[in-house]
Scaffold this active site. Structure first.
Site, PDB file in Angstrom:
ATOM      1  N   LYS A  66      65.658  19.151  25.990  1.00  0.00           N
ATOM      2  CA  LYS A  66      65.525  20.558  26.386  1.00  0.00           C
ATOM      3  C   LYS A  66      64.239  21.215  25.889  1.00  0.00           C
ATOM      4  CE  LYS A  66      70.343  21.932  27.128  1.00  0.00           C
ATOM      5  NZ  LYS A  66      71.351  22.974  26.815  1.00  0.00           N
ATOM      6  N   ASP A 102      71.611  29.075  30.600  1.00  0.00           N
ATOM      7  CA  ASP A 102      72.697  29.205  29.626  1.00  0.00           C
ATOM      8  C   ASP A 102      73.118  30.661  29.437  1.00  0.00           C
ATOM      9  OD1 ASP A 102      73.078  26.515  29.072  1.00  0.00           O
ATOM     10  OD2 ASP A 102      71.592  26.484  27.471  1.00  0.00           O
TER      11      ASP A 102
END
Length: 276
Positions: A66, A102
Site C-alpha cells: 500500500k 478506506d
C-alpha cells in the site's frame, strides 16, 4: 470485451475481494473478471508494466504494497497522500492512478448500519495510531463531526499522527479513556486488539453515554471483545465487515462502470467465510 481487475498482495490467498467483486459482476451481468494475484515486492515494477500495457482496467492493493505503489503510480489522489496508503488503482490511457477508498468504506459502513451516527456535538475517540487510524481520521474530518481524541499506548505516535494530518484532533494515552469517556459519542478501534483473542484491559465502558456508538475495524472475529462488552453495556455497535464491503464499491464503479450495492445477501456470503 472482458475487462480484468485484480487484487495484489503478498500473500494474497486470504483476500475476500475476489468473492465480493465476482458476486457483483454476476449480479450485473458484466463481462469481466477479478482475480487475486500474488506479487512479491520485487515484482511490483514488472506488474505495473502489465498495467500500463492495458491488460487490466485496475485493481486493489493490499499488504505489503500500500505504500510501495506510491513511487510507481503516475498520479496519486491527494486524499491517498494524506492517508499515506493506496488501496485502489485505476488504469486509463496507459496511466495508473492511485487512490484510497478506506475512508469511504468507513463512512459507508456506519451510514448503513447506524443512520444518523454523526448527528450531534459529541466527541469521537479513535484508538490506535497506525495506518488504519489515518483513514478513519480523514473520514471523520471530511464528515466534520467535531473533535477527535486519538488514544494510543505510545503518546508520541498519536501526536505524530495528528501533527501530520492536521485537524480538530488531540493525542492522549490509552489511560486517559476514563477522563474522556463521558463526552464521547463514537469510539473507533483501529488497532489490532481484538484479533487472536486479545482484548483491552482497563476500559470502563460504563463511563460512556448511553447513546455512544462503538465500532471496530477488525472483522475476524466479527464480534470482537470490545463490541461484545459494548453490547453488554447496552451501547450501539457496528462491526468491521461492512467497511470491507463498502470500500470495494468505488473501485468496482471505476473499473466496470456500474455502482454496486452492498446487500444483506453479499454480507452473508462474506460472513460465511469467516471463522466463528
Amino acid at each position: 470485451m472482458s475487462r480484468k481487475a485484480f487484487v495484489i498482495g503478498h500473500p494474497i490467498k486470504h483476500s475476500r475481494s475476489p468473492l465480493i467483486h465476482s458476486s457483483w459482476l454476476a449480479e450485473h451481468g458484466i463481462a469481466g473478471t477479478y482475480e487475486a494475484i500474488d506479487v512479491a515486492p520485487a515484482g511490483l515494477p514488472a506488474f505495473f508494466d502489465r498495467l500500463r500495457s492495458g491488460e487490466f482496467v485496475g485493481g486493489n492493493v493490499t499488504v505489503p504494497h500500500k505504500q510501495a505503489v506510491f513511487a510507481l503510480c503516475d498520479t496519486i489522489d491527494p486524499l491517498a497522500r494524506t492517508i499515506g496508503a493506496v488501496n485502489t488503482l485505476v488504469v486509463k490511457d496507459g496511466k495508473v492512478h492511485g487512490t484510497n477508498t478506506d475512508y469511504q468504506g468507513f463512512l459507508g459502513n456506519l451510514d448503513a448500519a447506524a443512520p444518523g451516527w454523526s448527528d450531534g456535538p459529541a466527541d469521537a475517540m479513535v484508538i490506535g495510531a497506525g495506518g488504519a487510524a489515518r483513514a478513519v481520521l480523514v473520514a471523520l474530518q471530511r464528515r466534520d463531526g467535531g473533535h477527535v481524541h486519538v488514544l494510543n499506548r505510545t503518546l508520541a505516535n498519536a501526536q505524530a499522527l495528528i501533527d501530520d494530518i492536521g485537524g480538530p484532533f488531540s493525542a492522549h494515552r490509552l489511560e486517559d479513556f476514563a477522563t474522556l469517556a463521558p463526552q464521547t459519542g463514537l469510539i473507533v478501534n483501529t488497532s489490532t486488539i481484538g484479533m487472536h483473542g486479545s482484548r483491552f484491559d482497563g476500559l470502563d465502558l460504563a463511563l460512556l453515554p448511553p447513546r455512544t456508538l462503538v465500532t471496530d475495524i477488525v472483522y475476524a472475529p466479527l464480534i470482537t471483545p470490545l463490541l461484545a462488552d459494548a453490547a453488554a453495556h447496552g451501547l450501539r455497535t457496528v462491526d468491521g465487515l461492512g467497511m470491507l464491503l463498502h470500500q470495494a464499491v468505488p473501485g468496482f464503479e471505476a473499473w466496470f462502470g456500474v455502482r454496486p450495492t452492498v446487500t444483506p445477501a453479499l454480507r452473508t456470503l462474506i460472513q460465511d467465510t469467516l471463522e466463528p
